[in-house]
Design a protein around this motif. Structure first.
Motif, short mmCIF file in Angstrom:
data_model
loop_
_atom_site.label_atom_id
_atom_site.label_comp_id
_atom_site.label_asym_id
_atom_site.label_seq_id
_atom_site.Cartn_x
_atom_site.Cartn_y
_atom_site.Cartn_z
N TYR A 163 41.44 55.72 30.00
CA TYR A 163 40.94 56.34 30.96
C TYR A 163 40.18 55.36 31.69
CZ TYR A 163 42.80 61.07 29.94
OH TYR A 163 43.70 62.12 30.07
N MET A 164 40.01 54.05 31.24
CA MET A 164 39.30 53.04 31.92
C MET A 164 40.03 52.60 33.48
SD MET A 164 36.52 52.04 30.23
CE MET A 164 36.15 50.55 30.62
N TRP A 165 39.09 52.46 34.35
CA TRP A 165 39.65 52.08 35.70
C TRP A 165 40.97 51.20 35.65
CZ3 TRP A 165 39.75 53.92 40.39
CH2 TRP A 165 40.47 53.03 41.45
N ASP A 166 40.83 50.32 35.00
CA ASP A 166 42.03 49.29 35.03
C ASP A 166 43.17 49.89 34.54
OD1 ASP A 166 40.74 47.25 36.54
OD2 ASP A 166 40.24 46.05 34.70
N SER A 167 43.18 50.69 33.44
CA SER A 167 44.37 51.55 33.05
C SER A 167 44.72 52.58 33.70
CB SER A 167 44.04 52.11 31.51
OG SER A 167 43.50 50.81 30.64
N PHE A 168 43.80 53.24 34.28
CA PHE A 168 44.23 54.46 34.97
C PHE A 168 44.78 54.27 36.49
CE2 PHE A 168 43.60 58.61 37.05
CZ PHE A 168 43.64 59.61 36.40
N LEU A 169 44.12 53.24 36.90
CA LEU A 169 44.84 52.66 38.41
C LEU A 169 46.47 52.77 38.58
CD1 LEU A 169 44.10 51.58 41.27
CD2 LEU A 169 44.16 49.30 40.49
N PRO A 170 47.18 52.20 37.65
CA PRO A 170 48.56 52.28 37.97
C PRO A 170 49.11 53.80 38.25
CG PRO A 170 47.94 50.87 35.89
CD PRO A 170 46.73 51.56 36.23
N TYR A 171 48.45 54.93 37.49
CA TYR A 171 48.92 56.23 37.90
C TYR A 171 48.47 56.43 39.18
CZ TYR A 171 49.16 55.82 32.76
OH TYR A 171 49.73 55.61 31.41
N TYR A 172 47.45 56.08 39.49
CA TYR A 172 46.90 56.26 41.15
C TYR A 172 48.10 55.76 42.03
CZ TYR A 172 42.26 57.96 41.01
OH TYR A 172 41.01 58.59 40.63
N LYS A 173 48.66 54.43 41.69
CA LYS A 173 49.45 53.74 42.56
C LYS A 173 51.06 54.56 42.08
CE LYS A 173 47.38 48.97 42.42
NZ LYS A 173 47.70 47.83 42.13
N LYS A 174 51.26 54.95 41.02
CA LYS A 174 52.71 55.60 41.00
C LYS A 174 52.65 56.87 41.58
CE LYS A 174 55.82 57.01 37.26
NZ LYS A 174 55.87 57.03 35.76
N SER A 175 51.68 57.47 42.04
CA SER A 175 51.89 58.80 42.59
C SER A 175 51.97 58.92 44.02
CB SER A 175 50.62 59.60 42.38
OG SER A 175 49.47 59.13 42.77
N CYS A 176 51.61 57.68 44.76
CA CYS A 176 51.75 57.90 46.20
C CYS A 176 52.27 56.41 46.76
CB CYS A 176 50.16 57.90 46.60
SG CYS A 176 49.05 56.80 46.42
N GLN A 177 52.25 56.43 48.03
CA GLN A 177 52.64 55.29 48.78
C GLN A 177 51.88 55.54 50.32
OE1 GLN A 177 56.66 55.95 50.63
NE2 GLN A 177 56.98 57.48 48.87
N LEU A 178 51.47 54.10 50.68
CA LEU A 178 50.60 53.89 51.56
C LEU A 178 51.22 53.59 52.97
CD1 LEU A 178 47.42 53.76 52.78
CD2 LEU A 178 47.65 51.42 52.16
#
Length: 622
Positions: A163-178
């Motif tokens: 749940y640290m930021w660097d580990s969680f960030l890939p799930y943010y990226k995986k869920s959406c597209q900008l």
């Protein structure tokens, strides 16, 4: 049981896209909607087709059979343009908080809180989504991520560094597209902003679309100047890179500026219907989770408009019914505080005293004044503009109808506004991470009832980490009976001290020279006569409202030994039973400083990965 031929045909059609003779045709969308009344078995059952539920179910369906149980229907049909066109998300009637709000039984559960002792004894209608897509179907489409410090705290509380930021960030990226903003359509020189594109996937990302609106309300740009006059800086990276500080234009869940329509969790479902064998039981309410003798969740008793039947799970059941209804379903199924269950004659399966407790709900209040700039509502409501605005939106996806976004600002209150904080308040606020903002400021404008004032401008401070706590309980063992919930607003003096300080800070902003050119007349609300702390606090108690970010009623924790009030572990597994998880804002260990939607999508991606990787393994929570 003997299955009718028509049902067998429906099953064949639902699987027809896998047949070699039909490889050129995608699955019929209608094949994904199950016929009610028949007992059936799947690998996974997901109870609740909301923001988190649809994302999770869609990912699980890539490698297993999955059914979604959703009490509502389709917001595209049940709420029409109110949900599709960005502008209307600002005016959805059933979001009203007074008990006499305009009801919408197709979209909302019609839930009202107990009287709130800290909010002038008011009872609050709390809109709760009853539709596929959940709150992502009618929120204001804000997409913001939480801070790096809040994720470090999350990891520490649950004992899981994933749940640290660097580990969680890939799930943010995986869920959406900008999609980058369309600067030409925005066409507002004083409303430019910067953002960090590297916080998003460079390879496409997931189904949720993120961008910025194609039009900017002129009132919000001026009110942002009032915040700058208070010393708040313009953000240089936006609100998606692990930092929430300063002023910025929030990003929206839009199906790109090209179309300017809402992007919701149903984007996951649409993709899953085309590519998997996912099934949806809509207008179907979960009544109870059933367990076997080994305390493994095995099935859910459901009702489709009074027709009851049972859906079974070979592997797991995941409850994703929201921060109010998820604890209710746990309790009626025998999981929760022992005394509560026994008082309702519910057999105790797992005594978890934290179920329904620890409720945190952010709240805001407003200081308003008359201003001369036009506002989006008055522009749209002017009959003389109707044809041109409709032409702009339908033909060019621009203009006021394309916009639901504006400006936000985040900060820790500066030293000058902390002088009256008690020692207890200072100590409590010092426990928050250094990058955790205490206050969010929302800027809006709306039509005035006074002819001499074109627009009422509103500056609204929001308390981002309420120390006040509420709770959820049950009045019966029946899911058809509403849960009983207390929001707990302003019952902890820390919150009232924060509110008073933020109120005074906003008044300074209203009196700044930066917005003097547009300000007209005296303060509208609460009015210049309200000056004492007692009067200000009375005003806040009478007028404060929710931002619909209720959370933490089934909070994550390391273990029951470490935290007796924890309900699920870091992989969302319910303590004391097997085969059951909870996944929605109720499992946040604490209220996050950001808006929750972005984190809920990412959390669904993370837990889906955990489930798939542990498929077939046995786990018993302790």
């Amino acid at each position: 049981m003997l299955i009718p031929k028509t049902y067998l045909l429906a099953l064949v059609l639902s699987c027809s896209f896998t047949l070699t003779t039909c490889t050129k045709r995608k699955r019929l969308p209608s094949s994904a909607y199950a016929i009610p009344g028949f007992n059936a078995t799947y690998d996974y059952l997901v109870v609740g087709g909301g923001t988190t539920g649809l994302a999770l179910a869609s990912r699980l369906a890539e490698s297993a059979s999955v059914a979604i149980i959703e009490a509502g229907g389709f917001y595209e049909l049940d709420n029409g343009n109110q949900s599709i066109v960005p502008y209307y998300s600002l005016l959805i009637p059933f979001l009203g908080v007074a008990p006499d709000y305009p009801r919408h039984p197709l979209m909302d559960w019609d839930r009202t809180s107990t009287p709130l002792s800290g909010a002038d004894g008011r009872t609050i209608h709390y809109a709760m989504s009853k539709t596929l897509g959940g709150s992502s179907s009618h929120n204001t489409m804000a997409y913001l991520r939480s801070t790096k410090g809040s994720f470090q705290r999350w990891a520490e509380v649950v004992g899981d560094n994933s749940y640290m930021w660097d580990s969680f960030l890939p799930y943010y990226k995986k869920s959406c597209q900008l999609t980058p903003p369309d600067w030409k359509k925005r066409d507002t020189p004083n409303a430019t902003f910067t953002y960090d594109a590297s916080a998003f996937s460079s390879r496409g990302g997931g189904p949720i679309r993120v961008s910025w609106a194609n039009w900017v309300d002129p009132t919000t740009t001026w009110l942002a100047k009032a915040l700058q006059a208070l010393g708040m800086k313009l953000s240089t990276e936006g609100f998606n890179s692990g930092t929430l500080s300063g002023i910025g234009a929030w990003s929206n869940t839009l199906i790109s500026p090209k179309y300017a329509e809402r992007s919701s969790a149903t984007e996951y479902l649409k993709k899953a219907i085309e590519e998997t064998e996912i099934m949806v039981y809509h207008h179907t309410q979960a009544l109870k989770v059933n367990f076997n003798a080994q305390k493994k969740a095995t099935s859910v008793r459901v009702s489709t408009q009074g027709l009851e039947y049972v859906l079974s799970a070979r592997l797991e059941i995941i409850i994703s019914a929201g921060a109010i209804h998820s604890p209710q379903l746990l309790m009626v199924s025998g999981i929760g505080p022992k005394n509560t269950l026994q008082n309702q004659n519910i057999p105790v399966l797992s005594d978890l005293p934290g179920v329904g407790q620890n409720l945190q709900d952010k709240l805001f209040f407003t200081v308003s004044s008359g201003i001369t700039t036009p506002n989006v509502i008055s522009i749209v409501n002017n009959p003389a503009n109707s044809a041109s605005l409709l032409h702009q939106y339908l033909d060019d996806q621009s203009g006021p109808l394309s916009s639901a976004g504006g400006y936000l600002s985040f900060e820790k209150l500066p030293a000058a506004f902390r002088t009256n904080f008690s020692a207890r308040t200072r100590a409590a606020l010092a426990t928050l991470p250094a990058d955790w903002p205490e206050i969010e400021y929302i800027v809006t404008g709306f039509p005035s009832s006074q002819s001499r004032i074109p627009t009422v401008g509103a500056l609204s401070p929001t308390i981002l980490f309420p120390f006040s706590r509420g709770n959820v309980t049950i009045s019966s063992p029946n899911m058809a009976d509403p849960p009983v919930f207390n929001l707990g607003w302003l019952t902890d003096p820390i919150d009232t001290e924060l509110a008073l300080a933020a109120f005074k800070r906003i008044r300074v902003g209203w009196n700044s020279s930066a917005i003097a050119p547009i300000k007209t007349g005296p303060e509208v609300s609460p009015g210049p006569g309200v000056t004492s702390d007692a009067d200000i606090l009375a005003y806040i108690r009478k007028t404060c409202n929710q931002v619909w970010h209720v959370s933490s009623t089934c909070a994550m924790g390391k273990s029951l030994a470490n935290n007796p009030m924890a309900v699920v572990d870091s992989k969302a597994r319910v303590f004391g039973v097997t085969g059951l998880r909870v996944l929605d804002a109720s499992v946040f260990p604490f209220a996050l400083p950001s808006h929750p939607t972005a984190t809920l999508y990412a959390l669904a991606e993370k837990i889906a990965e955990d489930i798939i990787s542990s498929s077939g393994k046995t786990w018993v929570g302790r």
